[in-house]
Design an enzyme around this catalytic site. Sequence first.
Site, PDB file in Angstrom:
ATOM      1  N   HIS A 170      51.771  11.311   1.208  1.00  0.00           N
ATOM      2  CA  HIS A 170      52.933  11.517   0.787  1.00  0.00           C
ATOM      3  C   HIS A 170      53.994  12.590   1.946  1.00  0.00           C
ATOM      4  CE1 HIS A 170      56.328   9.357  -2.462  1.00  0.00           C
ATOM      5  NE2 HIS A 170      57.040  10.923  -0.901  1.00  0.00           N
TER       6      HIS A 170
ATOM      7  N   ILE B  80      67.410   8.922   7.553  1.00  0.00           N
ATOM      8  CA  ILE B  80      66.217   8.080   8.203  1.00  0.00           C
ATOM      9  C   ILE B  80      65.814   7.564   9.742  1.00  0.00           C
ATOM     10  CG2 ILE B  80      63.645   8.270   7.995  1.00  0.00           C
ATOM     11  CD1 ILE B  80      64.407   9.461   5.514  1.00  0.00           C
TER      12      ILE B  80
ATOM     13  N   ARG C  96      58.812   3.956   0.555  1.00  0.00           N
ATOM     14  CA  ARG C  96      57.439   4.160  -0.642  1.00  0.00           C
ATOM     15  C   ARG C  96      56.486   3.330  -1.572  1.00  0.00           C
ATOM     16  NH1 ARG C  96      60.087   8.469  -1.496  1.00  0.00           N
ATOM     17  NH2 ARG C  96      61.371   9.609  -3.380  1.00  0.00           N
TER      18      ARG C  96
ATOM     19  N   GLY D  38      55.334  13.031   4.360  1.00  0.00           N
ATOM     20  CA  GLY D  38      56.768  13.555   5.695  1.00  0.00           C
ATOM     21  C   GLY D  38      57.799  14.615   6.003  1.00  0.00           C
TER      22      GLY D  38
ATOM     23  N   PHE E 267      68.009   1.717   7.721  1.00  0.00           N
ATOM     24  CA  PHE E 267      68.720   2.160   9.437  1.00  0.00           C
ATOM     25  C   PHE E 267      69.589   2.958   8.430  1.00  0.00           C
ATOM     26  CE2 PHE E 267      71.048   2.692  13.662  1.00  0.00           C
ATOM     27  CZ  PHE E 267      69.430   2.630  13.773  1.00  0.00           C
TER      28      PHE E 267
ATOM     29  N   GLU F  51      49.874   6.926  -6.691  1.00  0.00           N
ATOM     30  CA  GLU F  51      49.425   8.255  -5.598  1.00  0.00           C
ATOM     31  C   GLU F  51      49.116   9.334  -6.782  1.00  0.00           C
ATOM     32  OE1 GLU F  51      52.887   9.093  -4.108  1.00  0.00           O
ATOM     33  OE2 GLU F  51      52.755   7.114  -2.052  1.00  0.00           O
TER      34      GLU F  51
END
Length: 299
Positions: free
Chosen positions: A273, A147, A225, A275, A144, A254
């Site tokens: 990845h 983001i 992540r 965003g 929290f 990734e």
Amino acid sequence: MQVELPHHLERITQLGYEVIAPELGDRQQFTATELLEFRHGLVGIIAGDDELSREFFDGTPNLRTVIRWGIGMDSVDREAAAMHGVTIRNTPGVFGAEVADSAFGYILNLARSYITVDAAVRRGEWPKAEGITLAKSRLGIIGFGAIGQEIAARGRGFSMDVVAFDPYVPSPAPPGITLLDLDTLLTTSKFVVLACPLTADTYHLIDSQRLGLMRADAYLINVARGPVVSEVDLIAALECGLISGAGLDVFEVEPLPLDSRLREMPNVVLGSHNGSNTREGVSRASRAAVDFLIEELSR
């Protein structure tokens, strides 16, 4: 950062520093060995998810500061940096809105099957996929910070019942948000969004045990992540119907391997990845990174 460098180059060079900007190409990041090719005279670096390992810090004796472009610090060996007296900073708060928007893109796609419907209509079909009403559905946010709080604001905008877990956030929560323990959040939430940093405490935070706590009609969204989730356990949970689906912007490896079973699952929405990647967000993070770099080199 490279695309924004021309806007900031003079700010750095006028202080007497030479700027080196090696081409990354199609790769995700540089290895420590590749970075060490530029070690001679290196005093400061703005890095993405590059491998800033003990090897890197041992090989850069003149390095004074590392500015991590973005938020995550999991690619930095901070203990090695401290041993060498290197200051480490990131650019906190620069991508909160962007990642929150992305999280809701996954939520909406999972709730209304937009990707599946789009593909079907392009094939000449006319499907009527039954969706999920977001209003009054419980949205559980793990992590929290900036983001997570932006995700919560969007959840409230959709009239969702928003709850959160974060051991570092003191009570009370902001109005309209309820702080819960992790297990209660997992057992009661329709949508679970991961927005926490990757640390020793959050590595594989979501494993078979915690996936087993989730509702069978729940969806997991990861914009944090990849290693926060045990991917093997998630795949097993999806295959046996333990949860209904997932939206994944990040992965343990990734790019996502070609043989990953996630690629074949119709109840999974896959990202890359990406965003935080908006024109405004990149500009904001790049300016902050250069500001911090100049500040540190001016000490």
